[in-house]
Design a protein around this motif. Structure first.
Motif, short mmCIF file in Angstrom:
data_model
loop_
_atom_site.label_atom_id
_atom_site.label_comp_id
_atom_site.label_asym_id
_atom_site.label_seq_id
_atom_site.Cartn_x
_atom_site.Cartn_y
_atom_site.Cartn_z
N ASN A 127 7.23 -24.96 -1.76
CA ASN A 127 6.03 -24.16 -1.49
C ASN A 127 5.07 -24.08 -2.67
N GLU A 128 5.58 -24.29 -3.86
CA GLU A 128 4.69 -24.29 -5.03
C GLU A 128 3.46 -25.15 -4.75
N HIS A 129 3.68 -26.30 -4.11
CA HIS A 129 2.54 -27.18 -3.80
C HIS A 129 1.60 -26.54 -2.76
N GLU A 130 2.21 -25.88 -1.76
CA GLU A 130 1.41 -25.30 -0.66
C GLU A 130 0.44 -24.23 -1.18
N VAL A 131 0.80 -23.58 -2.25
CA VAL A 131 -0.04 -22.45 -2.72
C VAL A 131 -0.90 -22.84 -3.92
N PRO A 189 3.01 -18.70 1.73
CA PRO A 189 4.47 -18.64 1.68
C PRO A 189 4.93 -18.36 0.25
N ASP A 190 6.17 -17.94 0.11
CA ASP A 190 6.72 -17.62 -1.22
C ASP A 190 6.78 -18.89 -2.07
N VAL A 200 -0.94 -20.65 -11.07
CA VAL A 200 -2.07 -20.16 -11.86
C VAL A 200 -2.70 -19.01 -11.10
N THR A 201 -2.43 -17.83 -11.54
CA THR A 201 -2.90 -16.69 -10.77
C THR A 201 -4.12 -16.04 -11.41
#
Ligand code: BMA
Length: 801
Positions: free
Chosen positions: A46-50, A39-40, A162-163
């Protein structure tokens, strides 16, 4: 001639058992988003989800074709984020450990499957940390152990995203005999003569070794040619009477094409082209009766810098297009900003950024990329830092907009003040970079530009690094603990950071927090507020002046208006005061222009690109001419700033007025302000009187207005505001209307929030104070169904307590 094959297409990203189509430039987050697998991260929590994405290793693959037409083929990565092992058909090509530089590999005669394998950034940082030992950091992030954009690990305005990936283009360069490997144009002006010294470096193939080559350079109709015997050459171009490049507001921005060609006899081998500008730049750090100055001098003219701090415009920087840079920087220029400081926790920006700054006359202050932590100086970091500094100095030096190199953000201050010094107990922490390596690199490669070791920095260890009397100063105490009126207690020599938070526009919140019943402390609002006690500081900022609304619905709308209003008033208090103290204070750099996602922050332009009231206020505060009323120890001071090239004979009218609009006294005042000067004139108190209970002061000149209320808003007897609203079409522009507001009472700090009319609507005006009978016209673009009803509902102003 050198041939280039772009390798931006045909990449795959391995994910579980599949290979996803991948975009270059890009990163794992953008690829997973495109595949619908995450998710975006900007929406809700959503920051946590990704978060898991940053903890995995990732592999990108592509096939590269062979080339037989040239002696040499290089595989060039303009940006690898960050820790990679690269293989071609399973054989190692190399490994990389730095997002901020390019990497080049010789792949002559080879084709096959290219694999770029990314180790998780935290894992790499941890390996380095174990080998060099722990160092202090303001944030929990391990950002000082890896040459990666520090704020990708999270900041007090940014999410932790962190990408990994190829965040800049990838290409094959095919060449024979020789190629241009480095060009350093040193541009100087002496009297009416411009001079460009082009320092050229070439790389040769085995076959090209020893061949006499020709390099030709041309600029402004002047050409020169030299023979290149080995790896280096110097070409000098003397340009008579070049038109000078000026910062915006001081003159034009003529740019000249500088081209360079490398040839072998009649065969052109390689070319290089940039736009340059002729101007001189000095930084005056002379000691004087107030301490040590910090004044930029362009073409011999001393300037007050009207600045803003810039952070990466997206926490996934591969998404920032040239068009987006242009849009954001044009917004800056439209707000009368003339200096942009690229902050050290971000990136060296793309060429497109500096190109726009060259065109718009925005001066660029470029930090080297160190922020808010102690940086080890051991290997493998030391070599990376030097390589990165050398490469970026050379890459950016052609740009006339670039006026200053700065060693770091807040690290000299942190060492002295934030408890680092005792804990380090002699370990390296970056001083060797800021006071040794970096000034050496700048002096060697780009000697025409000034360097400062840090921001803040007093110029030496003789003074505290953040001493307002010496060099640059960051003013954070006021936002953190005090009322903004306390900005007036000091006159720093150059305010390189100060600011006040506010939430983003309502439409931005609605998009980022869908379905949330918005309240200052609703879950999404809290998640999109990253500063320590951020909402507490926002609330206290409001409470010092207003009754604090709490809760949802209309209360939230009120809280939102008041926090945005206080942000604008706070920054105004600082700039009005400091600018009126020119030339003792020679610049303000507001923290911060932009955001990297939707968040409550110090930004003037929010994460969706919408303008906060502060943005409009900056346009007033940074205009050539500024009128202010400022509280002072003996009453009130009238401040007039004239940064234009012509003198200002200001015929000011000052009125003492009651809340109901009765004028108690009116005093005309003529103030002569020389060109590029500022005057602080005491008010004629004998004739005017000072405002008593329920009274305030209004000053007007040439369409500029300043007001002074002697008590906090909640103690002032405002009338219930009454005004009419009319919406009028604008001839010839079907997309635009004028909202005309006529006041029947005092209307303080009227604000139209255009995104309440339509999410993309834009207003040309921010806060306005009207006296009874006065009218203002707010032009609104992008509102498909204009009507007075919604316009009224989108208008806010100060209400009686
Ligand atoms: C300064 C900056 C940033 C920070 C800002 C707001 O310290 O250099 O590190 O985001 O203040 O706290």
């Amino acid at each position: 001639m050198k041939d280039v094959t772009l390798l931006n297409d045909g990449w795959g990203l391995r994910h579980e058992d599949a290979v996803l189509p991948a975009r270059v430039p890009g990163c794992v987050h953008t690829d997973l988003l495109a595949a619908g697998l995450i998710p975006d991260p900007f929406i809700g929590t959503n920051e946590h989800e990704v978060a898991w994405v940053g903890d995995r290793a990732w592999t990108y693959t592509a096939r590269i074709p062979a080339d037989t037409a040239h002696e040499r083929t290089d595989l060039v990565f303009d940006g690898l984020d960050t820790a990679t092992e690269i293989t071609l058909d399973g054989e190692p090509l190399g490994r990389t450990r730095n997002m901020h530089r390019t990497h080049r590999f010789d792949v002559t005669g080879r084709d096959g499957e290219l694999q770029v394998h990314f180790t998780p950034a935290r894992e790499e940082a941890d390996t380095v940390r174990k080998s060099v030992g722990d160092r202090p950091n303001v944030y929990p992030a391990p950002s000082q152990y890896i040459r990666k954009m520090a704020c990708s690990f999270g900041w007090d305005w940014g999410p932790t995203v962190v990408t990994a990936g190829m965040w800049r283009p990838v290409r094959l360069e095919h060449w024979s005999t020789a190629r241009i490997s480095q060009v350093r144009p040193l541009v100087t002006v002496a009297g009416t003569r411009g001079r460009v010294e082009v320092h050229l470096a070439v790389e040769r193939t085995a076959g090209g070794t020893g061949r006499a080559l020709t390099a030709r350079a041309s600029v402004a109709g002047v050409d020169t040619e030299v023979t290149v015997e080995d790896g280096h050459a110097l070409l000098c171009l003397d340009v008579p009477d070049p038109r000078l490049w000026w910062p915006r507001g001081h003159g034009e921005q003529p740019l000249y094409d500088l081209t360079l060609t490398l040839s072998d006899g009649d065969t052109a081998l390689d070319t290089w082209r940039r736009r340059i500008g002729f101007r001189t730049i000095e930084l005056d750090r002379t000691a004087d009766e107030h301490g040590t100055g910090f004044t930029l001098v362009v073409n011999g003219v001393r300037l007050f810098a009207r600045g803003v701090n810039w952070i990466p415009d997206d926490v996934l920087p591969s998404r920032i297009t040239p068009e987006r840079y242009r849009r954001r920087l044009t917004q800056a220029a439209d707000a009368n900003i003339d200096l942009v400081r690229i902050w050290g926790g971000g990136i060296y920006e793309d060429e497109a950024f500096y190109d726009v700054c060259d065109e718009l006359g925005l001066m660029v202050w470029q930090d080297f990329l160190f922020a808010c932590s102690a940086y080890p100086e051991e290997q493998p970091l030391r070599g990376e830092v030097e390589a990165e500094a050398r490469e970026n100095v050379v890459r950016l030096m052609p740009h006339p907009s670039l006026v200053l190199w700065n060693g770091n953000n807040e690290n000299l201050w942190g060492f002295r003040d934030w408890g680092w010094e005792p804990g380090l107990a002699g370990d390296s922490w970056g001083e060797g970079y800021y006071l040794g390596m970096l000034p050496r690199v700048v002096a060697e490669l780009d000697p025409t530009r000034p360097y400062t070791a840090g921001s803040p920095w007093s110029g030496s260890w003789d003074h505290h690094p953040n001493d307002p009397a010496h060099g640059t100063h960051h003013s954070w105490e006021v936002w953190n603990r005090r009322d903004f009126a306390e900005y007036l207690d000091s006159v720093p020599r150059f305010v390189a950071e100060f600011g006040w938070q506010a939430p983003p526009a309502l439409a931005t919140l609605r998009r980022a927090l869908p379905g949330e019943d918005l309240a200052p402390d609703s879950p999404g609002m809290l998640h999109h507020q990253k500063a320590e006690d951020g909402n507490g500081k926002l609330d206290r900022g409001v409470e010092r002046h207003f009754v604090l609304p709490e809760g949802t619905g209309a209360d939230f709308d009120r809280w939102h208006y008041l926090t945005q209003l206080v942000q604008a008033r706070a920054v105004a208090a600082g700039i009005e005061h400091w600018r009126s103290h020119w030339p003792r204070c020679a610049g303000t750099v507001v923290w911060q222009l932009n955001d990297c996602w939707p968040v409550s922050s110090w930004a003037a332009i929010d994460g969706d690109g919408r303008l906060k009231p502060l943005y409009h206020e900056l346009r007033r505060l940074y205009a050539d001419r500024l009128l202010t009323l400022q509280p002072a120890s003996q009453g009130v001071v009238l401040g007039l700033v004239n940064q234009s090239a012509t003198p200002w004979r200001a015929e000011v009218t000052v009125r003492r007025t009651t809340a109901d609009g009765t004028v108690k006294a009116r005093v005309p005042l003529t103030v002569e302000v020389a060109a590029r000067d500022a005057v602080r004139a005491p008010l004629p108190v004998a004739a005017l009187g000072l405002p008593e209970d329920g009274e305030f002061l209004v000053a007007d000149v040439d369409g500029l207005r300043a007001v002074h209320f002697p008590v906090p808003d909640r103690e002032f007897p405002y009338p219930r505001p009454q005004f009419d609203v009319r919406v009028e079409p604008v001839t010839g522009d079907p997309d635009t209307v004028d909202v005309v507001v006529t006041a029947h009472t005092l209307v303080r700090d009227l604000l139209l929030q255009p995104d309440r009319l339509a999410p993309d609507a834009v207003a040309d005006t921010g806060l306005v104070t009207l006296l009874p009978g006065e009218q203002t016209t707010i032009r609104v673009a992008g509102w498909p169904e204009p009507d007075a009803g919604p316009a009224r509902a989108a208008l806010f102003c100060v209400e009686p307590a």
